[in-house]
Scaffold this motif. Structure first.
Motif, short mmCIF file in Angstrom:
data_model
loop_
_atom_site.label_atom_id
_atom_site.label_comp_id
_atom_site.label_asym_id
_atom_site.label_seq_id
_atom_site.Cartn_x
_atom_site.Cartn_y
_atom_site.Cartn_z
N ALA A 25 0.84 -1.21 0.00
CA ALA A 25 0.00 0.00 0.00
C ALA A 25 0.87 1.25 0.00
N GLN A 79 -9.02 0.03 1.35
CA GLN A 79 -7.91 0.92 1.67
C GLN A 79 -7.99 1.41 3.11
N ARG A 80 -9.19 1.75 3.56
CA ARG A 80 -9.34 2.19 4.96
C ARG A 80 -9.01 1.06 5.93
N TRP A 110 -0.81 5.23 -1.44
CA TRP A 110 -2.07 5.64 -0.83
C TRP A 110 -2.19 5.29 0.66
N LEU A 111 -1.17 4.71 1.26
CA LEU A 111 -1.23 4.38 2.68
C LEU A 111 -1.36 5.66 3.50
N GLN A 149 -11.05 7.16 -0.11
CA GLN A 149 -10.49 5.82 -0.20
C GLN A 149 -11.59 4.77 -0.10
N ASN A 175 -5.26 0.75 6.04
CA ASN A 175 -4.73 1.86 6.84
C ASN A 175 -4.87 1.55 8.33
N GLU A 211 -7.86 9.78 4.70
CA GLU A 211 -8.54 8.65 4.08
C GLU A 211 -9.71 9.06 3.18
#
Length: 64
Positions: A27, A47-48, A32-33, A43, A51, A40
């Motif tokens: 990521a 992705q969340r 996009w981390l 996202q 994270n 966020e």
């Protein structure tokens, strides 16, 4: 539970932790981390979740 079961559990958890670190690293490489929740916006749920995983991981030297 005997010693063999304890060792198997530890091995399993170490394997899961290594995989979690690999996911977080990918990521980060994709750019996009986000360690900060405010970053966020826009996202995906995945992705969340990654994270959140990254925020919970302990970043220490892993034995390989």
């Amino acid at each position: 539970m005997d010693r063999a079961d304890d060792d198997a559990d530890v091995d399993y958890l170490q394997s899961v932790e290594r995989l979690a670190h690999a996911v977080v690293e990918e990521a980060a490489q994709e750019g996009w981390l986000a360690f900060i929740v405010d970053e966020e916006v826009g996202q995906t749920q995945l992705q969340r979740a990654i994270n959140a995983l990254a925020r919970e991981l302990r970043f220490v030297a892993l034995r390989r």
